[in-house]
Design a protein around this motif. Structure first.
Motif, PDB file in Angstrom:
ATOM      1  N   VAL A  73     -55.111  30.177 -25.105  1.00 29.38           N
ATOM      2  CA  VAL A  73     -54.109  31.217 -25.354  1.00 29.38           C
ATOM      3  C   VAL A  73     -54.305  31.789 -26.753  1.00 29.38           C
ATOM      4  N   LEU A  74     -54.455  30.912 -27.731  1.00 27.43           N
ATOM      5  CA  LEU A  74     -54.667  31.375 -29.109  1.00 27.43           C
ATOM      6  C   LEU A  74     -55.932  32.228 -29.208  1.00 27.43           C
ATOM      7  N   ASP A  75     -57.005  31.782 -28.542  1.00 26.59           N
ATOM      8  CA  ASP A  75     -58.252  32.535 -28.556  1.00 26.59           C
ATOM      9  C   ASP A  75     -58.085  33.881 -27.853  1.00 26.59           C
ATOM     10  N   ALA A  76     -57.370  33.880 -26.724  1.00 23.75           N
ATOM     11  CA  ALA A  76     -57.151  35.119 -25.970  1.00 23.75           C
ATOM     12  C   ALA A  76     -56.335  36.116 -26.797  1.00 23.75           C
ATOM     13  N   ILE A  77     -55.335  35.631 -27.502  1.00 24.25           N
ATOM     14  CA  ILE A  77     -54.521  36.503 -28.351  1.00 24.25           C
ATOM     15  C   ILE A  77     -55.394  37.163 -29.418  1.00 24.25           C
ATOM     16  N   LYS A  78     -56.389  36.435 -29.873  1.00 26.09           N
ATOM     17  CA  LYS A  78     -57.305  36.968 -30.888  1.00 26.09           C
ATOM     18  C   LYS A  78     -58.345  37.912 -30.290  1.00 26.09           C
ATOM     19  N   GLY A  79     -58.321  38.084 -28.954  1.00 24.71           N
ATOM     20  CA  GLY A  79     -59.228  39.036 -28.328  1.00 24.71           C
ATOM     21  C   GLY A  79     -60.351  38.425 -27.511  1.00 24.71           C
ATOM     22  N   ASP A  80     -60.344  37.117 -27.320  1.00 24.92           N
ATOM     23  CA  ASP A  80     -61.390  36.452 -26.537  1.00 24.92           C
ATOM     24  C   ASP A  80     -61.110  36.642 -25.037  1.00 24.92           C
ATOM     25  N   GLY A  81     -61.845  37.567 -24.430  1.00 26.07           N
ATOM     26  CA  GLY A  81     -61.660  37.872 -23.016  1.00 26.07           C
ATOM     27  C   GLY A  81     -62.007  36.707 -22.107  1.00 26.07           C
ATOM     28  N   GLU A  82     -63.003  35.928 -22.491  1.00 24.73           N
ATOM     29  CA  GLU A  82     -63.415  34.775 -21.689  1.00 24.73           C
ATOM     30  C   GLU A  82     -62.297  33.721 -21.632  1.00 24.73           C
ATOM     31  N   ALA A  83     -61.628  33.509 -22.763  1.00 28.24           N
ATOM     32  CA  ALA A  83     -60.507  32.557 -22.802  1.00 28.24           C
ATOM     33  C   ALA A  83     -59.375  33.052 -21.902  1.00 28.24           C
ATOM     34  N   PHE A  84     -59.126  34.361 -21.927  1.00 34.54           N
ATOM     35  CA  PHE A  84     -58.078  34.925 -21.070  1.00 34.54           C
ATOM     36  C   PHE A  84     -58.428  34.708 -19.596  1.00 34.54           C
ATOM     37  N   MET A  85     -59.671  34.917 -19.232  1.00 33.86           N
ATOM     38  CA  MET A  85     -60.081  34.728 -17.837  1.00 33.86           C
ATOM     39  C   MET A  85     -59.958  33.256 -17.422  1.00 33.86           C
ATOM     40  N   LYS A  86     -60.249  32.332 -18.322  1.00 34.29           N
ATOM     41  CA  LYS A  86     -60.070  30.911 -18.018  1.00 34.29           C
ATOM     42  C   LYS A  86     -58.601  30.631 -17.707  1.00 34.29           C
ATOM     43  N   LEU A  87     -57.710  31.209 -18.489  1.00 35.08           N
ATOM     44  CA  LEU A  87     -56.272  31.019 -18.263  1.00 35.08           C
ATOM     45  C   LEU A  87     -55.847  31.587 -16.913  1.00 35.08           C
ATOM     46  N   MET A  88     -56.352  32.758 -16.596  1.00 38.35           N
ATOM     47  CA  MET A  88     -55.964  33.389 -15.335  1.00 38.35           C
ATOM     48  C   MET A  88     -56.490  32.577 -14.149  1.00 38.35           C
ATOM     49  N   LYS A  89     -57.687  32.041 -14.265  1.00 37.14           N
ATOM     50  CA  LYS A  89     -58.221  31.191 -13.194  1.00 37.14           C
ATOM     51  C   LYS A  89     -57.402  29.909 -13.060  1.00 37.14           C
ATOM     52  N   LEU A  90     -56.987  29.363 -14.193  1.00 38.98           N
ATOM     53  CA  LEU A  90     -56.206  28.130 -14.198  1.00 38.98           C
ATOM     54  C   LEU A  90     -54.864  28.302 -13.484  1.00 38.98           C
ATOM     55  N   PHE A  91     -54.244  29.463 -13.657  1.00 35.73           N
ATOM     56  CA  PHE A  91     -52.898  29.680 -13.118  1.00 35.73           C
ATOM     57  C   PHE A  91     -52.874  30.608 -11.904  1.00 35.73           C
ATOM     58  N   LYS A  92     -54.037  30.931 -11.362  1.00 33.91           N
ATOM     59  CA  LYS A  92     -54.111  31.863 -10.241  1.00 33.91           C
ATOM     60  C   LYS A  92     -53.318  31.376  -9.022  1.00 33.91           C
ATOM     61  N   LEU A  93     -53.444  30.117  -8.680  1.00 34.74           N
ATOM     62  CA  LEU A  93     -52.742  29.593  -7.513  1.00 34.74           C
ATOM     63  C   LEU A  93     -51.228  29.605  -7.731  1.00 34.74           C
ATOM     64  N   ASP A  94     -50.781  29.272  -8.930  1.00 34.25           N
ATOM     65  CA  ASP A  94     -49.350  29.330  -9.238  1.00 34.25           C
ATOM     66  C   ASP A  94     -48.822  30.755  -9.098  1.00 34.25           C
ATOM     67  N   LEU A  95     -49.594  31.703  -9.586  1.00 33.38           N
ATOM     68  CA  LEU A  95     -49.195  33.105  -9.471  1.00 33.38           C
ATOM     69  C   LEU A  95     -49.160  33.532  -8.005  1.00 33.38           C
ATOM     70  N   TYR A  96     -50.171  33.101  -7.259  1.00 37.43           N
ATOM     71  CA  TYR A  96     -50.234  33.470  -5.842  1.00 37.43           C
ATOM     72  C   TYR A  96     -49.036  32.900  -5.077  1.00 37.43           C
ATOM     73  N   LYS A  97     -48.738  31.629  -5.307  1.00 43.18           N
ATOM     74  CA  LYS A  97     -47.609  31.000  -4.607  1.00 43.18           C
ATOM     75  C   LYS A  97     -46.293  31.684  -4.976  1.00 43.18           C
ATOM     76  N   THR A  98     -46.144  32.055  -6.234  1.00 40.31           N
ATOM     77  CA  THR A  98     -44.934  32.755  -6.656  1.00 40.31           C
ATOM     78  C   THR A  98     -44.830  34.102  -5.946  1.00 40.31           C
ATOM     79  N   ALA A  99     -45.906  34.858  -5.980  1.00 38.01           N
ATOM     80  CA  ALA A  99     -45.900  36.179  -5.344  1.00 38.01           C
ATOM     81  C   ALA A  99     -45.643  36.057  -3.849  1.00 38.01           C
ATOM     82  N   LEU A 100     -46.273  35.097  -3.214  1.00 40.87           N
ATOM     83  CA  LEU A 100     -46.103  34.919  -1.774  1.00 40.87           C
ATOM     84  C   LEU A 100     -44.680  34.477  -1.432  1.00 40.87           C
ATOM     85  N   SER A 101     -44.094  33.647  -2.280  1.00 43.20           N
ATOM     86  CA  SER A 101     -42.723  33.202  -2.007  1.00 43.20           C
ATOM     87  C   SER A 101     -41.728  34.355  -2.116  1.00 43.20           C
TER      88      SER A 101
END
Length: 174
Positions: free
Chosen positions: A8-36
């Motif tokens: 998160v700290l790296d992504a805030i500083k502009g690291d796109g790769e760190a942001f993508m890691k975060l999105m992959k990590l929480f993708k299923l949680d986001l999907y389940k929320t959206a689907l619910s």
């Protein structure tokens, strides 16, 4: 510090790769929320795309890296509530749910149906607490309100949900 907090700290500083890691990590949680909320696989996938964009756009406003997941889910809930307000009609694709390891049975469908009859805040509190296993403190942080308020809202939401299920002959053991 957890690895995702550093991402998160790296992504805030502009690291796109760190942001993508975060999105992959929480993708299923986001999907389940959206689907619910949306009950439609295509809408849920579209919601993930939109929330990814919104999160990236507002990443610099992220104040506490430890609450990134909560912040992200909050963005998803807001997006879904906006979509529901626009009267989007919804269907559930059981095959896709099973491919994600989510078993869709009569009780779950009954619960989702009963939750749709609740007000927005009640659905939100119940989703955060029981579908994402967030603690009261984390929910309070996400909703920017005192923990006592969250407890009150949660109790009221559970009572309303129990009442709705009782009307339909179901039950809730929470």
């Amino acid at each position: 510090m957890k690895p995702e907090e550093q991402w998160v700290l790296d992504a805030i500083k502009g690291d796109g790769e760190a942001f993508m890691k975060l999105m992959k990590l929480f993708k299923l949680d986001l999907y389940k929320t959206a689907l619910s909320y949306l009950h439609n696989e295509e809408e849920a996938l579209e919601a993930i795309q939109e929330v990814t964009y919104r999160a990236y756009k507002h990443l610099r406003s992220m104040k506490q890296p430890a609450y990134f997941k909560t912040w992200l889910i909050r963005i998803m809930i807001n997006y879904c509530n906006d979509q529901l307000k626009n009267n989007i009609r919804i269907t559930v694709n059981a095959e896709l749910l099973q491919s994600y390891g989510i078993s869709e049975n009569h009780t779950v469908m009954e619960l989702k149906d009963a939750m749709q009859g609740l007000d927005e805040r009640s659905r939100e509190i119940l989703t955060l607490k029981y579908f994402h296993d967030l603690k009261i403190k984390e929910i309070a942080q996400a909703l920017q309100c005192p923990e006592g308020t969250v407890k009150t809202w949660l109790n009221k939401a559970l009572k309303m949900l129990r009442d709705r299920l009782d009307e339909k002959g179901g039950s809730l053991n929470v």
